[in-house]
Design an enzyme around this catalytic site. Structure first.
Site, mmCIF file in Angstrom:
data_model
loop_
_atom_site.group_PDB
_atom_site.id
_atom_site.type_symbol
_atom_site.label_atom_id
_atom_site.label_comp_id
_atom_site.label_asym_id
_atom_site.label_seq_id
_atom_site.Cartn_x
_atom_site.Cartn_y
_atom_site.Cartn_z
ATOM 1 N N PHE A 230 0.977 -1.344 -0.182
ATOM 2 C CA PHE A 230 -0.218 -0.240 -0.169
ATOM 3 C C PHE A 230 1.171 1.262 0.258
ATOM 4 O O PHE A 230 0.722 2.179 0.460
ATOM 5 C CB PHE A 230 -1.130 -0.170 0.994
ATOM 6 N N ASP A 252 1.411 -0.756 -5.399
ATOM 7 C CA ASP A 252 -0.148 -0.275 -4.796
ATOM 8 C C ASP A 252 -1.003 -0.680 -5.992
ATOM 9 O O ASP A 252 -0.525 -1.273 -7.175
ATOM 10 C CB ASP A 252 0.576 1.537 -4.935
ATOM 11 N N ALA A 281 -3.696 -4.900 -3.014
ATOM 12 C CA ALA A 281 -2.255 -5.662 -2.345
ATOM 13 C C ALA A 281 -2.121 -7.466 -2.087
ATOM 14 O O ALA A 281 -1.353 -7.739 -1.575
ATOM 15 C CB ALA A 281 -2.377 -4.635 -0.804
ATOM 16 N N ASP A 301 0.936 -0.012 4.749
ATOM 17 C CA ASP A 301 0.051 0.868 4.994
ATOM 18 C C ASP A 301 -1.182 1.522 4.636
ATOM 19 O O ASP A 301 -1.371 2.444 3.444
ATOM 20 C CB ASP A 301 1.215 2.205 4.856
ATOM 21 N N CYS A 341 -4.978 4.301 9.960
ATOM 22 C CA CYS A 341 -5.312 5.659 9.689
ATOM 23 C C CYS A 341 -6.891 5.407 9.983
ATOM 24 O O CYS A 341 -7.327 6.710 9.426
ATOM 25 C CB CYS A 341 -5.126 6.623 8.437
#
Length: 398
Positions: A230, A252, A281, A301, A341
């Site tokens: 990612f 990606d 991914a 990530d 996140c």
């Protein structure tokens, strides 16, 4: 100004203490929402009072949002205009100039910098503005003018895209408000060079929040083989190459993002050490495992798998799956970095999901380091959403 403003009031059962102590939001079920309140145009200002008619401050109102009011200023006499915005920008700039030598950083991090729902990332002479609250959308020209005057940028780009704007009832839009954009911008960070596409890229073009986590990964990367899953525009991969990694593979789903990663590697003179793989991914990690590939450092990530509470359980399962697929790709004694996140998944939930996944991947682990967003992404302790980023670094046994 205050004499002309409407008054909105908390319900008797609502608790004003949180607002007095710095919580910046009022939810729709906490407010008396009569016809007058519902008629207030989105993005207008009002005086907020508690149920006893005592003033709490000046707020911006959006009857279309579950966050019906956001605190602008605890001073009921405040005047929200160019000077007020300029003062907030100057305060934000002073912090960033203390922290960074080069003008590449998040300049404004919404509520934590006193500009509710407003994100501004700086790229040298350019700034990308995300007005994710109705008041900022209404006053975008005033914000742009203050940016040019106080910060000295000449190019201001309005990036009005993303899920948050939809929750505010705002349309998607992308516009260059001033200046010009001729192509990707070179951004130096942690010794690496990134290419940020300010008009077509994801978010504002680059994720500044991972800067300290890139730096920690660099301590593990010298002389090592690195896999960045990612990767977006090569965040961890290019940082690793800058620190002396022998090779890095970036995975990606976006061909455009990987083009920018290769461009960054070229600008660093590291193109020969970078390989890219475009695709899903999860599928790419499964393919690498089938090839018997292993790396000294693997970092994942992913995007926000749990952007809201309803998505939490599915999101945690996705984070667990990432860890399960990534763990076998780490060489004995190597390192695995896992990031989230998602503000709906707190640190404990994310750490537990990651540990379960590593265990299901057949590996035992030591947790070495827990990271968060950099100091240009300050948090409000009262508002968990501002502390959204988590990064976990593990050492895996054989």
């Amino acid at each position: 100004m205050t004499a002309d403003l409407p008054i909105i009031r908390l319900r008797p059962k609502s608790k004003p203490q949180a607002i007095r102590h710095g919580f910046p939001w009022v939810f729709a079920d906490e407010l008396v929402t009569d016809r007058r309140t519902r008629a207030i145009p989105a993005g207008s200002f009002a005086l907020l009072e508690d149920a006893e008619r005592r003033p709490l401050g000046l707020v911006t109102v959006n009857p279309e949002s579950k966050i019906i009011a956001r605190m602008m200023d605890p001073d009921p006499q405040a005047r929200i205009g160019h000077d007020w915005i300029a003062a907030r920008l100057q305060r934000a700039l002073a912090l960033r100039e203390r922290l960074f030598d080069a003008p590449f950083y998040r300049l404004v991090h919404a509520e934590a910098d006193g500009l509710p729902g407003t994100i501004i990332d700086r790229f040298g002479d350019a700034a990308v503005l995300q007005p994710n609250a109705a008041w900022a959308e209404r006053m975008v020209e005033e914000i742009a003018a203050a940016l040019r005057q106080m910060i000295g940028v000449s190019t201001v780009i309005l990036n009005g895209q993303g899920r948050v704007r939809g929750l505010e009832g705002l349309p998607e839009r992308m516009e260059v408000l001033s200046g010009a954009v001729s192509g990707p911008v070179e951004v130096p960070m942690n010794g690496a060079i990134y290419l940020a596409d300010l008009t077509q890229g994801q978010k504002t073009g680059l994720f500044y929040d991972q800067r300290p986590n890139h730096a920690f990964a660099q301590r593990l990367a010298r002389g090592q083989r690195v896999l960045d899953v990612f990767s977006h525009v090569g965040g961890f991969g290019l940082a690793a190459l800058a620190a002396g990694a022998t090779q890095a593979i970036c995975i990606d789903g976006s061909a455009a993002a990987l083009d920018l990663a290769r461009g960054g590697a070229r600008a660093m003179g590291a193109e020969s050490r970078l390989t890219t793989r475009q695709g899903d991914a999860f599928e790419q990690m499964e393919a690498l495992a089938a090839e018997g590939a292993q790396f000294d450092l693997v970092i994942c990530d992913p995007p926000a798998f749990a952007p809201s509470k309803p998505a939490l359980e599915a999101g945690l399962r996705a984070y667990e799956r990432v860890a399960k697929l990534a763990a076998p790709l780490v060489a004995p004694g190597g390192y695995l970095g896992l990031c989230s996140c998602s503000h709906a998944a707190d640190l404990t939930a994310f750490r537990n999901a990651s540990a379960r996944g590593i265990g299901r991947g057949g590996r035992r682990m030591q947790l070495l380091h827990t990271g968060q967003a950099g100091p240009d992404h300050p948090t409000l302790p009262q508002l968990a959403e501002t502390g959204y980023l988590k990064a976990l670094f593990f050492r895996l046994d054989g």
